[in-house]
Design an enzyme around this catalytic site. Structure first.
Site, PDB file in Angstrom:
ATOM      1  N   HIS A   1       0.339 -27.377 -17.896  1.00 35.94           N
ATOM      2  CA  HIS A   1      -0.929 -27.052 -17.257  1.00 35.94           C
ATOM      3  C   HIS A   1      -0.980 -25.555 -16.952  1.00 35.94           C
ATOM      4  O   HIS A   1       0.039 -24.861 -17.039  1.00 35.94           O
ATOM      5  CB  HIS A   1      -1.137 -27.874 -15.972  1.00 35.94           C
ATOM      6  CG  HIS A   1      -0.179 -27.572 -14.865  1.00 35.94           C
ATOM      7  ND1 HIS A   1       0.826 -28.432 -14.476  1.00 35.94           N
ATOM      8  CD2 HIS A   1      -0.076 -26.495 -14.052  1.00 35.94           C
ATOM      9  CE1 HIS A   1       1.496 -27.899 -13.473  1.00 35.94           C
ATOM     10  NE2 HIS A   1       0.977 -26.713 -13.195  1.00 35.94           N
TER      11      HIS A   1
HETATM   12  P1  TYD Z   1       2.025 -32.814 -11.883  1.00 37.50           P
HETATM   13  O1  TYD Z   1       1.008 -31.739 -11.639  1.00 37.50           O
HETATM   14  O2  TYD Z   1       1.814 -33.757 -13.009  1.00 37.50           O
HETATM   15  O3  TYD Z   1       3.445 -32.158 -12.024  1.00 37.50           O
HETATM   16  P2  TYD Z   1       3.890 -31.034 -13.079  1.00 37.50           P
HETATM   17  O4  TYD Z   1       2.664 -30.638 -13.830  1.00 37.50           O
HETATM   18  O5  TYD Z   1       4.397 -29.913 -12.226  1.00 37.50           O
HETATM   19  O6  TYD Z   1       4.916 -31.625 -13.933  1.00 37.50           O
HETATM   20  O7  TYD Z   1       2.181 -33.614 -10.530  1.00 37.50           O
HETATM   21  C1  TYD Z   1       2.743 -34.919 -10.487  1.00 37.50           C
HETATM   22  C2  TYD Z   1       1.941 -35.746  -9.510  1.00 37.50           C
HETATM   23  O8  TYD Z   1       2.070 -35.226  -8.204  1.00 37.50           O
HETATM   24  C3  TYD Z   1       0.457 -35.781  -9.837  1.00 37.50           C
HETATM   25  O9  TYD Z   1      -0.018 -37.089  -9.583  1.00 37.50           O
HETATM   26  C4  TYD Z   1      -0.154 -34.826  -8.848  1.00 37.50           C
HETATM   27  C5  TYD Z   1       0.777 -34.937  -7.660  1.00 37.50           C
HETATM   28  N1  TYD Z   1       0.895 -33.710  -6.857  1.00 37.50           N
HETATM   29  C6  TYD Z   1       0.407 -33.717  -5.562  1.00 37.50           C
HETATM   30  O10 TYD Z   1      -0.145 -34.713  -5.071  1.00 37.50           O
HETATM   31  N2  TYD Z   1       0.558 -32.589  -4.798  1.00 37.50           N
HETATM   32  C7  TYD Z   1       1.159 -31.478  -5.276  1.00 37.50           C
HETATM   33  O11 TYD Z   1       1.282 -30.470  -4.554  1.00 37.50           O
HETATM   34  C8  TYD Z   1       1.631 -31.480  -6.643  1.00 37.50           C
HETATM   35  C9  TYD Z   1       2.282 -30.264  -7.232  1.00 37.50           C
HETATM   36  C10 TYD Z   1       1.483 -32.624  -7.390  1.00 37.50           C
END
Ligand code: TYD
Length: 151
Positions: free
Chosen positions: A66
């Protein structure tokens, strides 16, 4: 011994704000090491959120995939090691984060992929904003279109 925050040499990626690898202030004595991160000193953004990723294995799928519209982050391998590839729509750079005394500042409009986690790695992230899904690009083609349209 105190070691001041300093920028480490690395290829720069990020057209709004170049990403950079920085050495963190560290205090090392016979008891061990203490690393310091301060808003306005180590990073020039307010730290409004902290989260960490752990429990990855070498066969885990990559994380990240992302970009953020406005969010800034400092990413640190507080334990273990992992790789981050950054992409601003024109240039790529891959960093291996493998020490708790260094952090990678990632600005807005930079696609990132985190992978190749060593066992038991803990990846700490300090973020400039609260979690807001509307700040995310989760689709690479949409990101690429917008990133390449930046003037
Ligand atoms: P995600 O953004 O998919 O993690 P990455 O892209 O860093 O691998 O996040 C995983 C899950 O956690 C997703 O359902 C969103 C949630 N999340 C939160 O609720 N709060 C946060 O601060 C973050 C970073 C993720």
């Amino acid at each position: 011994m105190a070691e001041n925050t300093a920028e480490l040499p690395a290829r720069r990626v990020g057209r709004i704000k170049p990403c950079r690898l920085i050495r963190l202030e560290q205090h090392i004595d016979p008891r061990g090491s203490l690393s310091v991160i301060e808003s306005g000193v180590t990073v020039d953004f307010p730290v409004r959120r902290v989260y960490y990723m752990h429990g990855q294995t070498q066969s885990s799928p990559p994380r990240g995939l992302h970009a953020h519209r406005t969010l800034e982050q400092l990413v640190i391998a507080v334990h273990g090691a992992f790789s981050i590839t950054l992409d601003d729509g024109f240039q790529h750079a891959t960093y291996r984060l493998d020490e708790p005394g260094a952090g990678l500042c990632i600005g807005p409009m930079v696609w990132r992929v985190l992978k190749d986690f060593d066992p038991d790695t803990v990846a700490l992230v300090l973020a400039s904003q609260h979690y807001e899904e509307s700040d995310y690009y989760r689709d690479y083609d949409t990101f690429l279109h917008d990133a390449r349209s930046l003037t």
